[in-house]
Design a protein around this motif. Sequence first.
Motif, short mmCIF file in Angstrom:
data_model
loop_
_atom_site.label_atom_id
_atom_site.label_comp_id
_atom_site.label_asym_id
_atom_site.label_seq_id
_atom_site.Cartn_x
_atom_site.Cartn_y
_atom_site.Cartn_z
N MET A 1 0.83 -1.20 0.00
CA MET A 1 0.00 0.00 0.00
C MET A 1 0.87 1.26 0.00
N VAL A 2 1.98 1.19 0.73
CA VAL A 2 2.91 2.33 0.78
C VAL A 2 3.55 2.54 -0.58
N ILE A 3 3.98 1.44 -1.19
CA ILE A 3 4.59 1.53 -2.52
C ILE A 3 3.58 2.05 -3.54
N GLN A 4 2.35 1.62 -3.38
CA GLN A 4 1.29 2.09 -4.29
C GLN A 4 1.10 3.59 -4.16
N GLN A 5 1.16 4.12 -2.93
CA GLN A 5 1.05 5.57 -2.73
C GLN A 5 2.18 6.31 -3.44
N PHE A 6 3.38 5.75 -3.36
CA PHE A 6 4.55 6.37 -3.98
C PHE A 6 4.39 6.43 -5.50
N VAL A 7 3.92 5.35 -6.09
CA VAL A 7 3.82 5.26 -7.55
C VAL A 7 2.64 6.07 -8.08
N THR A 8 1.47 5.87 -7.48
CA THR A 8 0.27 6.52 -8.01
C THR A 8 0.26 8.03 -7.81
N SER A 9 1.06 8.53 -6.85
CA SER A 9 1.06 9.97 -6.58
C SER A 9 1.57 10.78 -7.77
N ILE A 10 2.40 10.16 -8.60
CA ILE A 10 2.94 10.90 -9.75
C ILE A 10 2.31 10.46 -11.07
N GLU A 11 1.30 9.58 -10.98
CA GLU A 11 0.56 9.20 -12.18
C GLU A 11 -0.57 10.20 -12.40
N SER A 12 -0.15 11.42 -12.69
CA SER A 12 -1.11 12.52 -12.80
C SER A 12 -0.80 13.35 -14.03
N PHE A 13 -1.80 13.51 -14.89
CA PHE A 13 -1.59 14.30 -16.12
C PHE A 13 -1.17 15.73 -15.82
N PRO A 14 -1.77 16.43 -14.84
CA PRO A 14 -1.35 17.81 -14.56
C PRO A 14 0.13 17.94 -14.21
N TYR A 15 0.73 16.89 -13.59
CA TYR A 15 2.14 16.98 -13.22
C TYR A 15 3.06 16.98 -14.43
N LEU A 16 2.55 16.63 -15.60
CA LEU A 16 3.36 16.69 -16.81
C LEU A 16 3.76 18.13 -17.13
N ALA A 17 3.01 19.08 -16.59
CA ALA A 17 3.36 20.49 -16.80
C ALA A 17 4.74 20.79 -16.23
N VAL A 18 5.14 20.09 -15.18
CA VAL A 18 6.42 20.38 -14.52
C VAL A 18 7.60 20.15 -15.46
N PRO A 19 7.76 18.94 -16.05
CA PRO A 19 8.91 18.77 -16.96
C PRO A 19 8.85 19.66 -18.19
#
Length: 428
Positions: free
Chosen positions: A43-61
């Motif tokens: 569950m902890v690993i899932q939180q780490f991975v899914t937290s950055i599976e976000s389309f809006p975060y693509l704006a950062v790179p």
Amino acid sequence: MHPLTPVGILFVLFFLDIPIGFALMGSALFYFIFINTTMAMNMVIQQFVTSIESFPYLAVPFFIMVGSVMNYSGISEELMNMAEVLAGHMKGGLAQVNCLLSAMMGGISGSANADAAMESKILVPQMVKKGFSPEFSAAVTAASSAVSPVIPPGTNLILYALIANVPVGDMFLAGYTPGILMTLSLMITVNIISRRRNYAPSRSRMARPAEIGKQALKSIWALAIPFGIILGMRMGMFTPTEAGGVAVLFCFLVGFFVYKKLKLKHIPIILKETVQSTGAVIIIIAAAKVFGYYMTLERIPQMITQGLMDFTSNKFVLLMVINLLLLFVGMFIEGGAALVILAPLLVPAVKALGVNPLHFGVIFIVNIMIGGLTPPFGSMMFTVCSIVRVKLEDFIREVWPFIIALLIVLLVVTYSESVALFIPNLFK
């Protein structure tokens, strides 16, 4: 074991100079391994991975890449020429150009450290040749770089908007007023110091309108980027993430076909810089999400909100307390990390007392940028001092007038919502 033990561990790791992402992840893992033993690790690993599976975060790179492309495309050079035409005739000529250039760069690079590094390499040597002391040149460069992430499309504006659940376009608009006020306050400070030390202008006279117009035509491609991004988002032409992609494409086209300084050999370097910078940001975001998961389970945000509410029911007093807290934290934690860690904790508290989250975002970001100038761990301070090769004690002696100028701006935007949100209110 006390539920707040991981918070103590986090600060110990900070003081041991452990990278922010690893410190966050390490303290969170301590909680899930030794305190909350009922939680499955997957569950902890899932939180780490899914937290950055976000389309809006693509704006950062995308926006990080924009800043990298402009350094190789000639856009930075044209902006510097524009700033020199506008401000070179003032007292302290190149120091004034330094401040104005950061404001122009902010709309494109949005990175304080990138701006500080660029100006340290390009502008500071010219300032020293013109008679400015290396320490003063370093102080002006670091202080002016605090403006860059406040003026859109800075990545901190994007991160705060996503954390606080406010429209990215509105957050971008909110950045202009404090960014302009910060620039003006720094230029006034430069003027006062330059008159006392007799620092000369870089131009013998003010540029004629025809000269300004000629340079504006050359620089229009660079100056159009931030306005095009915001206009496109306000008109619904593209999302913030799509705006980042459009900005990258636009910078490549300008570099290849207008200024003709961008070469194919630069592309691998740009990609490498983008990946390195994005990786550092995304690891912090992912680790902060896991740390936030621990705090949510222990109801720490609710405890902090209730504690602040018990301390005062006056929003002005609360904002002063939060400002002091952020200024203290900014002395030890890099601005982006402080944003990711503290914004989820503080936004609910200020909203409960009726503070506009957009207004609080302006306060928060201006505050953490000031923290980047202050010892012992100010990131812009270290960036500039390492490149210019000045001693920290000499830098601190020269930078304090600029910190005071920025603190005055912080007080203005803290206690005048109408000033802080002047531009977003125009678009309502």
